[in-house]
Design a protein around this motif. Structure first.
Motif, mmCIF file in Angstrom:
data_model
loop_
_atom_site.group_PDB
_atom_site.id
_atom_site.type_symbol
_atom_site.label_atom_id
_atom_site.label_comp_id
_atom_site.label_asym_id
_atom_site.label_seq_id
_atom_site.Cartn_x
_atom_site.Cartn_y
_atom_site.Cartn_z
ATOM 1 N N SER A 1 0.826 -1.212 0.000
ATOM 2 C CA SER A 1 0.000 0.000 0.000
ATOM 3 C C SER A 1 0.857 1.259 0.000
ATOM 4 O O SER A 1 0.571 2.226 -0.711
ATOM 5 C CB SER A 1 -0.934 0.004 1.214
ATOM 6 N N LEU A 2 1.919 1.240 0.818
ATOM 7 C CA LEU A 2 2.785 2.415 0.889
ATOM 8 C C LEU A 2 3.567 2.619 -0.403
ATOM 9 O O LEU A 2 3.854 3.756 -0.789
ATOM 10 C CB LEU A 2 3.733 2.286 2.087
ATOM 11 N N GLU A 3 3.909 1.511 -1.073
ATOM 12 C CA GLU A 3 4.585 1.637 -2.363
ATOM 13 C C GLU A 3 3.663 2.272 -3.404
ATOM 14 O O GLU A 3 4.099 2.958 -4.323
ATOM 15 C CB GLU A 3 5.051 0.259 -2.848
ATOM 16 N N MET A 4 2.346 2.035 -3.250
ATOM 17 C CA MET A 4 1.348 2.616 -4.151
ATOM 18 C C MET A 4 0.895 3.988 -3.664
ATOM 19 O O MET A 4 -0.074 4.547 -4.173
ATOM 20 C CB MET A 4 0.148 1.679 -4.263
ATOM 21 N N LEU A 5 1.613 4.521 -2.648
ATOM 22 C CA LEU A 5 1.313 5.839 -2.068
ATOM 23 C C LEU A 5 -0.100 5.909 -1.506
ATOM 24 O O LEU A 5 -0.769 6.939 -1.567
ATOM 25 C CB LEU A 5 1.513 6.943 -3.125
ATOM 26 N N ARG A 6 -0.545 4.811 -0.935
ATOM 27 C CA ARG A 6 -1.853 4.773 -0.294
ATOM 28 C C ARG A 6 -1.708 4.295 1.146
ATOM 29 O O ARG A 6 -0.962 3.358 1.420
ATOM 30 C CB ARG A 6 -2.802 3.822 -1.037
ATOM 31 N N GLN A 7 -2.423 4.934 2.036
ATOM 32 C CA GLN A 7 -2.411 4.518 3.439
ATOM 33 C C GLN A 7 -3.443 3.412 3.617
ATOM 34 O O GLN A 7 -4.625 3.609 3.328
ATOM 35 C CB GLN A 7 -2.761 5.699 4.350
ATOM 36 N N PRO A 8 -3.036 2.224 4.049
ATOM 37 C CA PRO A 8 -4.001 1.123 4.183
ATOM 38 C C PRO A 8 -5.058 1.426 5.228
ATOM 39 O O PRO A 8 -4.760 1.942 6.301
ATOM 40 C CB PRO A 8 -3.125 -0.069 4.596
ATOM 41 N N GLY A 9 -6.304 1.108 4.906
ATOM 42 C CA GLY A 9 -7.404 1.334 5.834
ATOM 43 C C GLY A 9 -7.466 0.280 6.920
ATOM 44 O O GLY A 9 -6.825 -0.781 6.829
ATOM 45 N N ALA A 10 -8.255 0.557 7.956
ATOM 46 C CA ALA A 10 -8.367 -0.375 9.082
ATOM 47 C C ALA A 10 -8.948 -1.708 8.645
ATOM 48 O O ALA A 10 -8.489 -2.779 9.066
ATOM 49 C CB ALA A 10 -9.238 0.257 10.169
ATOM 50 N N GLY A 11 -9.961 -1.659 7.774
ATOM 51 C CA GLY A 11 -10.576 -2.898 7.306
ATOM 52 C C GLY A 11 -9.605 -3.769 6.538
ATOM 53 O O GLY A 11 -9.601 -4.998 6.685
ATOM 54 N N LEU A 12 -8.773 -3.146 5.703
ATOM 55 C CA LEU A 12 -7.783 -3.894 4.929
ATOM 56 C C LEU A 12 -6.757 -4.548 5.835
ATOM 57 O O LEU A 12 -6.368 -5.706 5.627
ATOM 58 C CB LEU A 12 -7.095 -2.954 3.937
ATOM 59 N N LEU A 13 -6.305 -3.822 6.878
ATOM 60 C CA LEU A 13 -5.320 -4.377 7.803
ATOM 61 C C LEU A 13 -5.890 -5.548 8.593
ATOM 62 O O LEU A 13 -5.225 -6.575 8.782
ATOM 63 C CB LEU A 13 -4.826 -3.285 8.756
ATOM 64 N N ILE A 14 -7.133 -5.405 9.051
ATOM 65 C CA ILE A 14 -7.761 -6.499 9.800
ATOM 66 C C ILE A 14 -7.952 -7.718 8.900
ATOM 67 O O ILE A 14 -7.712 -8.857 9.310
ATOM 68 C CB ILE A 14 -9.108 -6.044 10.389
#
Length: 335
Positions: free
Chosen positions: A110-123
């Motif tokens: 996600s960080l490589e794509m310059l996006r901050q991962p959301g809580a739902g994605l992390l869970i």
């Protein structure tokens, strides 16, 4: 133990929870008097610096520590029930490490794509990792007769996942490595109100589902044949135990990283205090005990070497590991 004794234990846990929550709000590099904390909570306080410290940093962190601590203790209790062994736990069996690996992969991509991962994605990522590790451990439990060898296989899975996680982190940008490194050590810091809301919804919903299964769990603890004769669907109950314990462990790993020994030590301490294994009593008591334990350890993590902060796993290991050692010695004597 009599009902009045149960009530005394619950009152003790609630008292400790309230006291430690208050201490976590008041004590820190900047001490805030209790009277001012109460004024700020009533929106009557005038010190804007203290207001920011309380509502931006300490209050969400304390709530996260309490809820995630309860989730971790309850996850350990479910795993111990599933494997019929008090040494089973999400950290020892490598469940937390599997969740940690998939969260790290998700964060790096996600960080490589310059996006901050959301809580739902992390869970979701943590749940997939936890489930895969859990499936492997279940398969190994069907091959290995001795629980000690199952524990060793879980530890090996933990080391493998941690090694792969370090390899993945090596491909992260320099600016992201620090955040990933701090998260991988375990910490409740940096939690905001949005994350607390997600944590509360997931953990409290799953915990309510676990409590509704308290009677089937109690029958399962007395033996599968006994539970089957009472009409309990063993297959679906085992699936529920795996899914619920993995969800709770995944939520903890997604937001706080791997936290060691809470899932093993707290259920044993609570069982010792209550003097019973009744699931209807143990489930809420484990949640409260985990909340108390993590609030206490997080307070020490912040204050022992202030302004330097210790990882939460460092402190939980100091208090949790001796409980595991005593338990193993006691089991050895009983054999």
């Amino acid at each position: 133990m009599k009902r009045t004794s149960y009530e005394a234990v619950f009152l003790l846990l609630i008292f400790l929870l309230a006291g430690l929550l208050t201490a976590n709000l008041c004590v820190g590099s900047v001490n805030i008097p209790l009277r001012e904390v109460l004024s700020l909570l009533k929106e009557k306080g005038e010190n804007t610096v203290h207001r920011d410290i309380l509502f931006v940093i300490r209050f969400p962190r304390a709530l996260a520590a309490a809820i995630l601590g309860g989730a971790l203790a309850l996850s350990g209790y479910l795993m111990q029930t599933f494997f019929h062994n008090p040494i089973a736990g999400p950290f020892i069996l490598g469940i937390s490490s599997g969740a940690k690996l998939f969260v790290a992969l998700t964060m790096v991509v996600s960080l490589e794509m310059l996006r901050q991962p959301g809580a739902g994605l992390l869970i979701g990522a943590a749940f997939v990792g936890a489930m895969l590790s859990m499936v492997f451990i279940i398969l190994m439990s069907g091959i290995l007769d001795r629980m000690s060898m199952l524990i060793v296989s879980g530890v090996m899975i933990g080391y493998i996942c941690s090694a792969v996680t370090d390899f993945v982190v090596a491909f992260a940008d320099d600016a992201d490595i620090v955040n990933l490194h701090n998260w991988s050590k375990g910490s409740f810091s940096g939690t905001d109100w949005e994350q607390v809301a997600v944590i509360a919804i997931v953990v409290l919903t799953v915990s309510a589902g676990v409590f509704l299964l308290s009677k089937p769990i109690q029958a399962y603890q007395l033996g599968e044949n006994y539970a089957r004769n009472l009409g309990v669907n063993i297959r679906w109950l085992r699936v529920a135990l795996v899914v619920f314990s993995s969800l709770l462990s995944a939520c903890v790993t997604a937001f706080a990283g791997p936290v060691s020994f809470v899932g093993i030590a707290v259920p044993q301490l609570v069982k010792y205090l209550l003097g019973t294994t009744r699931s209807m009593v143990m489930i809420p008591a484990c949640f409260l005990g985990g909340a108390v334990f993590c609030l206490f350890c997080d307070l020490l993590a912040r204050m022992l070497l202030a302004p330097t902060e210790l990882s939460i796993s460092t402190v939980t290991a100091v208090f949790g590991a001796p409980v595991v050692l005593v338990m193993m010695v006691q089991r050895r004597r009983d054999v």
